[in-house]
Design an enzyme around this catalytic site. Structure first.
Site, PDB file in Angstrom:
ATOM      1  N   LYS A  76       0.829  -1.206   0.000  1.00 48.23           N
ATOM      2  CA  LYS A  76       0.000   0.000   0.000  1.00 48.23           C
ATOM      3  C   LYS A  76       0.862   1.254   0.000  1.00 48.23           C
ATOM      4  O   LYS A  76       1.859   1.335   0.730  1.00 48.23           O
ATOM      5  CB  LYS A  76      -0.935  -0.009   1.202  1.00 48.23           C
ATOM      6  CG  LYS A  76      -1.923   1.155   1.230  1.00 48.23           C
ATOM      7  CD  LYS A  76      -2.927   1.023   2.364  1.00 48.23           C
ATOM      8  CE  LYS A  76      -3.883   2.216   2.396  1.00 48.23           C
ATOM      9  NZ  LYS A  76      -4.920   2.097   3.440  1.00 48.23           N
ATOM     10  N   SER A 151      -9.160   3.540   1.748  1.00 56.02           N
ATOM     11  CA  SER A 151      -7.970   4.030   1.076  1.00 56.02           C
ATOM     12  C   SER A 151      -7.129   2.906   0.473  1.00 56.02           C
ATOM     13  O   SER A 151      -6.177   3.168  -0.261  1.00 56.02           O
ATOM     14  CB  SER A 151      -7.121   4.845   2.069  1.00 56.02           C
ATOM     15  OG  SER A 151      -6.684   4.041   3.160  1.00 56.02           O
ATOM     16  N   SER A 175     -10.926   1.486   5.691  1.00 52.24           N
ATOM     17  CA  SER A 175     -10.068   1.405   4.512  1.00 52.24           C
ATOM     18  C   SER A 175      -9.607   0.014   4.133  1.00 52.24           C
ATOM     19  O   SER A 175      -9.045  -0.182   3.057  1.00 52.24           O
ATOM     20  CB  SER A 175      -8.847   2.314   4.689  1.00 52.24           C
ATOM     21  OG  SER A 175      -9.238   3.665   4.700  1.00 52.24           O
TER      22      SER A 175
END
Length: 469
Positions: A76, A151, A175
């Site tokens: 990520k 996210s 997220s």
């Protein structure tokens, strides 16, 4: 079916046995990324193919390093991978090269993972829509004109497209769960402290955000948790290591599940979402679970106000340096500027009230879990929305007063650090994916994964409904 579509556990077993070489897997991965990533923009800052192939060959020539030996992964875009770019989606960090790994990245590396690049995020991870001025927008694999969520949107889309078999994410509001639900995969938010937060300037106050895994099955979630759930004596709130192996045929017989729906009308939902979740609950019921609707156990507005203030306070501290410099402040997204300003304006009395609400909800939840083992809510209050939106301004006619209000359904879990997993429940009439979050008392992580694995074995949504590549 390509081996890239196997569960991570099967792929890793083939790598360990020599049935597949790391070089073969890496070559196939890079070819698939080349063929599929342009449609969704899930993986960014892809490393040089020659370097990656060299690392794969080195893995084949050496001894088995660990549980993830030879597995390609993309990390990520908020985390550090030594020697690679880490922009966090911000033009302020467009030239930043990470000098060291984030701690969880070093754990993955030590177990043999090979990092091919990053997965896309919203700027600084703020918001559940993965777009930023550096890397652009991540599109939904099932509807390219719609968002993949966030996210951890790049992670969810990369999993759905079969470009990676395991992915990491983080979750302060939803997220890990929102992008899983919107990409027809699984996202697991562990109990707070099971995966220790990264060392930093402040490690005692902030208890909203945690790291966790995403995958195409709960069993693969457990496999990655076995690597990530490593106590760190440098930070507080550690949980002792525990076994993460799931049984071959987990059962939900007799498990009591409370269905919270739209939280007594407090959380508006777009049409069709509740019906799909009820379909998912019927699967659990058919497997022997005792599913029943439950009245809202706590005031939704009080929870949201507590979470909003605690989050703003944390961001105001973490991002103070960027906000106080007029040049860097001007380059922050409006939502970041608003959050930090709100955090700086909070009084001691407001912070105490937020903490008192959080404490009261934790006590109430503990009592609720005396009567049920699992609670269930939708994973989102709306369907994946168009990519040119910043965020939904209304849901079912009700105005959203903040950029994150439309994700209020995530707050009951995030506010008090409960374990939660997003499980796929199907698609709208327009073919848009949706998920349902199952959550349990703090510390019941493995038991919750057992429930999710039983559900997965009965449904197999990611495998039976892949996107059209």
């Amino acid at each position: 079916m390509s081996f890239l579509d196997w569960d991570a556990g099967a792929l890793l077993a083939a790598l360990r046995s020599g049935e597949l070489s790391a070089e073969t897997v890496m070559a196939a991965t890079l070819e698939r990324v080349k063929a599929r990533n342009a449609a969704v923009n899930a993986i960014v800052d892809l490393r040089e193919a020659d370097v990656l192939m060299s690392e794969a060959r080195a893995a084949d020539q050496g001894t088995i390093r660990g549980k993830l030996h030879g597995l390609p992964m993309a990390i990520k875009g908020l985390a550090h991978v030594q020697g690679t770019r880490n922009t966090e989606g911000s033009p302020l960090y467009v030239d930043r090269i990470s000098e060291v790994d984030s701690r969880f990245v070093s754990l993955l590396r030590n177990e043999g993972a090979i990092f091919i690049g990053k997965t896309n995020v919203p700027e600084f991870g703020l918001g559940s829509h993965s777009y930023n001025p550096v890397h652009g927008v991540t599109r939904n694999p099932y509807a390219e004109g719609r968002t993949a969520g966030g996210s951890s949107g790049g992670a969810g889309a990369a999993l759905a497209m079969g470009m990676v078999a395991l992915a990491d994410g983080s979750d302060a509001m939803g997220s890990l769960r929102n992008p899983a639900g919107w990409n027809n995969v699984y996202g697991f938010r562990p109990s707070f402290g099971v995966v220790p937060r990264e060392p930093g300037d402040e490690v005692f106050w902030q208890q909203l955000s945690t790291l966790g895994p995403m995958a195409r099955s709960p069993r693969d979630i457990a496999l990655m948790m076995d690597v990530m759930a490593e106590p760190n004596p440098a930070v507080p709130f550690n949980t002792p290591r525990q076994p993460w192996a799931l049984g071959e045929a987990p059962t939900v017989s007799g498990v009591r599940v409370g269905w919270l729906g739209d939280w007594g009308g407090a959380m508006p939902m777009e049409q069709g979402i509740l019906d799909l979740c009820k379909g998912g609950l019927s699967v659990l019921s058919n497997l022997g679970a005792e599913v029943a609707p439950m009245a809202a156990p706590f005031d939704a507005e009080e929870m949201f106000a507590s979470w909003r203030d605690l989050r703003a306070f944390a961001l105001a501290g973490d991002m103070a340096g960027l906000f106080e410099n007029p040049e860097t402040r001007a380059r922050l997204k409006p939502e970041a500027q608003w959050e930090i300003a709100c955090g700086q304006e909070l009084s001691v009395a407001q912070l105490h009230a937020a903490c008192a609400t959080r404490s009261a909800w934790f006590r109430r939840a503990a009592a609720v879990f005396e009567d049920v083992e699992v609670l269930a809510l939708p994973v989102s209050q709306c369907w994946p929305f168009p990519i040119d939106w910043d965020w939904p301004k209304e849901i079912s006619g009700r105005a959203m007063d903040t950029y994150h209000r439309w994700m209020q359904v995530m707050v009951p879990v995030s506010l008090i650090g409960l374990p939660a997993i997003s499980v796929p429940v199907g698609f709208s009439d327009q073919g848009l994916p949706m998920g349902m979050q199952l959550f349990a008392r703090k510390g019941a992580d493995v038991a919750l994964l057992q429930v999710a694995e039983a559900y997965h074995q009965a449904t197999g949504w990611p495998q039976s409904h892949p996107p059209i590549a």
